[in-house]
Each structure stands twice: as structure tokens, then as C-alpha cells.
Enzyme design. Structure first.
Site, short mmCIF file in Angstrom:
data_model
loop_
_atom_site.label_atom_id
_atom_site.label_comp_id
_atom_site.label_asym_id
_atom_site.label_seq_id
_atom_site.Cartn_x
_atom_site.Cartn_y
_atom_site.Cartn_z
N GLU A 1 66.19 19.97 43.60
CA GLU A 1 65.28 19.31 42.65
C GLU A 1 65.09 17.83 43.00
OE1 GLU A 1 65.82 22.08 38.74
OE2 GLU A 1 66.82 20.17 38.67
N GLU B 1 65.88 29.08 41.05
CA GLU B 1 66.52 28.92 39.73
C GLU B 1 65.56 29.38 38.65
OE1 GLU B 1 68.32 25.21 38.43
OE2 GLU B 1 68.94 24.78 40.49
#
Ligand code: BG6
Length: 478
Positions: A181, A375
């Protein structure tokens, strides 16, 4: 609708060292950012860069120190993943197990051996490792000496680390991602990139300069991976989720586009190889001057990623109307306007399966590279019944609807190579440090205060996901 997942689709689950391994001082490991993030009130400020002392404080509870003790129990856990039929497992390497302070000349052999055994164990069960090189755990040693990613020296430290792990694991690991991320540097700068701020500093300048260093490091790591492991696939990883305008007022639409671009800027650089025009305008209007070296543009352009990895928890909603803005809700790392068409989790994160199809399409339209959902999942409180069963139908429903949406995206023509739901075994929450915010198919007996036996129990979703994988998603047609 026909759900047809391609042959060889990578069904699995996702973990990160900082939230599952524990053993924070064992095997020669050095301290890492998350080891200094306690639970409770201090956590939120610290993960966002407000931290003076780089040490463990008396009287605070640090959930990463033991986490779920994956470091000692990984064989048992991998056997359970294998029982579910996992084709792959996303894990991260803890940088400070390989270079405890980050700037040693010689890596820590004990740390290297740990991941050798971990990958061997996965491969012996036919589970393909998918590895994040840096997931919220920068070594404290180099942060103390050099101040985090705002210092260009970090590019070299990171590349030393990459060289060691690429050379050592080149026969074992094919799928890599450079930074978890990467856009979270804007929201969780200390946890994500070891970046701290002093009173009165231009935070935006520091964040984007640090991000530039990460982007250069990511490109050079991509180059290195391609040289050392010719058949590898190396990707970026972004916290994704399309931004919806709250209304069709052009002001809302424009704001949604701007918020979208705040995230996509990172992948635009990593996948298209250059800073887009809108970024240059944003920098100018916000007095941000990115210090670049002469060769930077060429580095970014030449070494772009092979696939786009992303997390998706929900879409986000944007408005310019002050009244509407009063209705904000929590989400992954930052707040968003509450979308009245969606339900929310117990932590206020909204639930939008269709948004996953929309996000897959947006990303694929823009980048035309394989996508990997690394995810996704529902953080929820689970109840253990007297007979030991855990009936997490809410999790099954969440995942079922998201997997169906993935099927729709594939039918739309999106090239999707895999799916690794987050926290496939319960682990420590990144944002809150809680254990009770559970994502897993496997329950871990541990509570928010650190009590529990650490025993593992299969939830109802364990058996459900096993069937999904065994039928390559066909069971969802029922
Ligand atoms: C992502 C992170 O932001 O979301 C994970 O990559 C994190 O590390 C996950 O755990 C879920 O967030 P949380 O705060 O519920 O743990």
C-alpha cells in the site's frame, strides 16, 4: 452470470510479518516501526508520524511483539492453509530480520534461514509464495540515524536488502511486491515509511519527497528482480477502492477524480513510468518541490511493474457539500463520506462488493496489466460457541459477494491472476492494534490485552473457502 475463474488462478490468503510473526527480538531481529506502535490512544498519532522517542515505552502494550507467534507456529499454520487448498500465500519479509538496523554490511544469516524454511514449508505443500518486500516495517536503526524515507540513502539500504533476498530466494519465490500500500505513506507515514514530523514542518513536502524515494527504490528493485530472477513477476501494491461522487454535482465529480488521482499517482509512476501532468500541477499548487537526480526520470520510465497488486476493502465516497461532509465514516486508514446505499462493518468500514468489480475495471482500463487482489476481507468480532465452533456467516457472505464480483470483472475482460483475502488467520489489526478485529478463516485464541493460549480453531468460513478453492469458484453458482 457464469463464474469462470481461469485455470491456475491463485487462490490463497494474505499475511504480513509485522502483524503475525511476533518474536520481535528473536533470531537477531532488530526493532521495526510497528514494534513501537502500542495499542490504545497513542497508536493513532504514532502511526501518523507523531512520535518523539524511538523506543519501547514502559506501561504500554505492543501487540506486534508476540502477535500470533507465527514465527514459531508457521508449520502448523501452513498445514491448515494447505488443508484449505491454498495455491499461494502472501507473506512479507521483515526487513529487520535480514538487516537488523538496516545499514549493516553483512546480512543476518539467522533471519535469512528463517525465510528459507518458511518458503520451503510452503513449497512442500504446493503453496506458491507471494512476497511483499516491505509491509509496514522499516528498521528503526536507519530511521534513527538517517530519518526515514525522506532521506535518499534509504534507496541504497532498500536495494541492498532486495539484492540479498532476490539472490537467496530466487529459486523459491516468483511473485514479489515492492511496498505494501505505497499510497499509505500519505496517511500512515510512520508505520508505512518511518517518517516523523516536527512542529511546523511542511508535511506534504516531506511525504511526497519520501514517496519519490520509494518510487525510485521500487523501480530499481524491479530492475534488479528482472536481472536476478528472469522468470519473476514483480508488482506494485496500492490501497485501492474507487471514489464515488456523492452527487452528480460537477464539484463532487471533480473532487472524486482528484481523490482518485491522489492514489493512482503512485501506480501511474510505477506502471506507466512517469509522473502524470496532474501530479505536477498538484505539486506546484501545494509548494511541493520534489528533489530529483538527473537519472530519475529514466529509471522510472525503464523499469515498470509486471502486475498491479491491490487491497480492496470498500469504495469511498466524496462530497463538497458541508452538510453531507458531516456524515463521515471510518475506512481503511482514512475517513470517507458515508454512502447511504451501503452497509457498514462493526468498525464502520462500508461494504461494497460491486465496488470491487468497478475498481477492477478502472484499474484494468487504465493500466492493461494483470491485476492481483492481494487483500480483501471483513474485520469482525467472532464468538466461540460452547462446542468450540465459530459460525462466521457474515464473513462468508462478505467474501462470497466479493468473489462473485471478481467473477463479473473477469467476465468483463479483466485479467485477474489471484485472490488472497487478508488475515487468512486472525492477526493484529494494523490501524487499531486489536486482536478482536478478526479477518481469518482460522481463529486464534488471543484477546486485545494479550491473553490467550494462541491455539488455532477452524471457523465455518474455513470449510466454505476450502470448497470455493476445490471447485475453482464453481460452488458460488449455487
Ligand atoms: C491494509 C494493510 O491497510 O489493511 C494491512 O495492508 C491491514 O496491514 C489491513 O491489516 C486491514 O486493516 P486493519 O486496520 O483492519 O488491520
Amino acid at each position: 452470470m457464469n463464474i469462470n475463474f481461469p485455470e491456475g488462478f491463485l487462490w490463497g490468503g494474505a499475511l504480513a510479518a509485522n502483524q503475525c510473526e511476533g518474536a520481535y527480538k528473536e533470531g537477531g531481529k532488530g526493532l521495526t516501526t510497528v514494534d513501537l506502535c502500542p495499542t490504545g490512544q497513542k497508536r493513532s498519532e504514532i502511526i501518523r508520524g507523531k512520535i518523539d522517542e524511538l523506543r519501547v515505552l514502559e506501561g504500554e502494550f505492543y501487540p506486534s511483539h508476540e502477535a500470533i507467534d507465527f514465527y514459531h507456529r508457521y508449520k502448523e499454520d501452513i498445514a491448515l492453509f494447505s488443508e484449505m487448498g491454498f495455491k499461494c500465500l502472501r507473506v512479507s519479509i521483515a526487513w529487520s530480520r535480514i538487516f537488523p538496523s538496516g545499514d549493516e554490511e553483512i546480512p543476518n544469516e539467522e533471519g535469512i534461514k528463517f525465510y528459507d524454511s518458511l518458503f520451503d514449508e510452503m513449497l512442500s505443500h504446493g503453496i506458491e509464495p507471494v512476497v511483499t518486500i516491505c509491509h509496514f516495517d522499516t528498521p528503526i536503526g536507519i530511521i534513527e540515524k538517517f530519518g526515514g524515507w525522506k532521506n535518499r540513502k534509504f534507496v541504497d539500504f532498500y536495494l541492498n536488502y532486495c539484492k540479498v533476498i532476490f539472490e537467496r530466494y530466487k529459486e523459491k519465490v516468483k511473485y514479489w511486491m515492492t511496498f505494501n500500500e505505497i499510497n499509505m505513506i500519505l496517511h500512515l507515514p510512520f508505520m508505512g515509511a518511518g517518517v516523523r514530523f516536527k512542529e511546523g514542518e511542511n508535511e506534504l513536502q516531506i511525504k511526497y519527497q519520501s514517496a519519490h524515494h520509494e518510487l525510485i527504490a521500487s523501480s530499481l528493485a524491479t530492475k534488479l528482480a528482472h536481472e536476478i530472477i528472469p522468470n519473476c513477476m514483480i508488482g506494485c501494491m496500492i490501497a485501492a477502492g474507487d471514489f464515488y461522487p456523492y452527487s452528480c454535482n460537477p464539484d463532487d465529480v471533480l473532487k472524486a477524480k482528484e481523490k482518485e488521482r491522489e492514489n493512482l499517482l503512485f501506480i501511474d509512476v510505477q506502471s506507466r513510468g512517469k509522473y502524470p501532468g496532474y501530479a505536477k500541477r498538484f505539486f506546484k499548487e501545494n509548494n511541493i518541490e520534489i528533489e530529483m537526480e538527473q537519472e530519475d526520470e529514466e529509471i522510472l520510465e525503464k523499469h515498470t511493474v509486471d502486475f498491479i497488486g491491490f487491497s480492496y476493502y470498500a469504495s469511498r465516497c466524496v462530497s463538497t457539500d458541508p452538510e453531507v461532509l458531516k456524515g463521515e465514516t471510518a475506512g481503511n486508514a482514512f475517513k470517507s463520506v458515508k454512502n447511504p446505499y451501503l452497509k457498514s462493518s462493526e468498525w464502520g468500514w462500508q461494504i461494497d462488493p460491486k465496488g470491487l468489480r468497478i475498481t477492477c475495471n478502472s484499474l484494468y482500463d487504465r493500466y492493461q496489466k494483470p491485476l492481483f487482489i492481494v487483500e480483501n476481507g471483513l474485520g469482525a468480532v467472532d464468538k466461540v460457541e460452547e462446542d468450540g465452533s465459530i459460525n462466521d456467516d457474515y464473513r462468508i457472505e462478505y467474501l462470497r459477494e466479493h468473489i462473485k464480483a471478481m467473477g463479473e470483472a473477469i467476465a468483463d475482460g479483466v485479467e485477474l491472476i489471484g485472490y488472497t483475502p487478508w488475515g487468512c488467520i486472525d492477526l493484529v489489526s494494523a490501524s487499531t492494534g486489536e486482536m478482536k478485529k478478526r479477518y481469518g478463516f482460522i481463529y486464534v485464541d488471543k484477546d486485545n490485552e494479550g491473553n490467550g493460549t494462541l491455539e488455532r480453531y477452524k471457523k465455518k468460513s474455513f470449510y466454505w473457502y476450502k470448497e470455493v478453492i476445490a471447485t475453482n469458484g464453481v460452488v458460488l453458482k449455487k
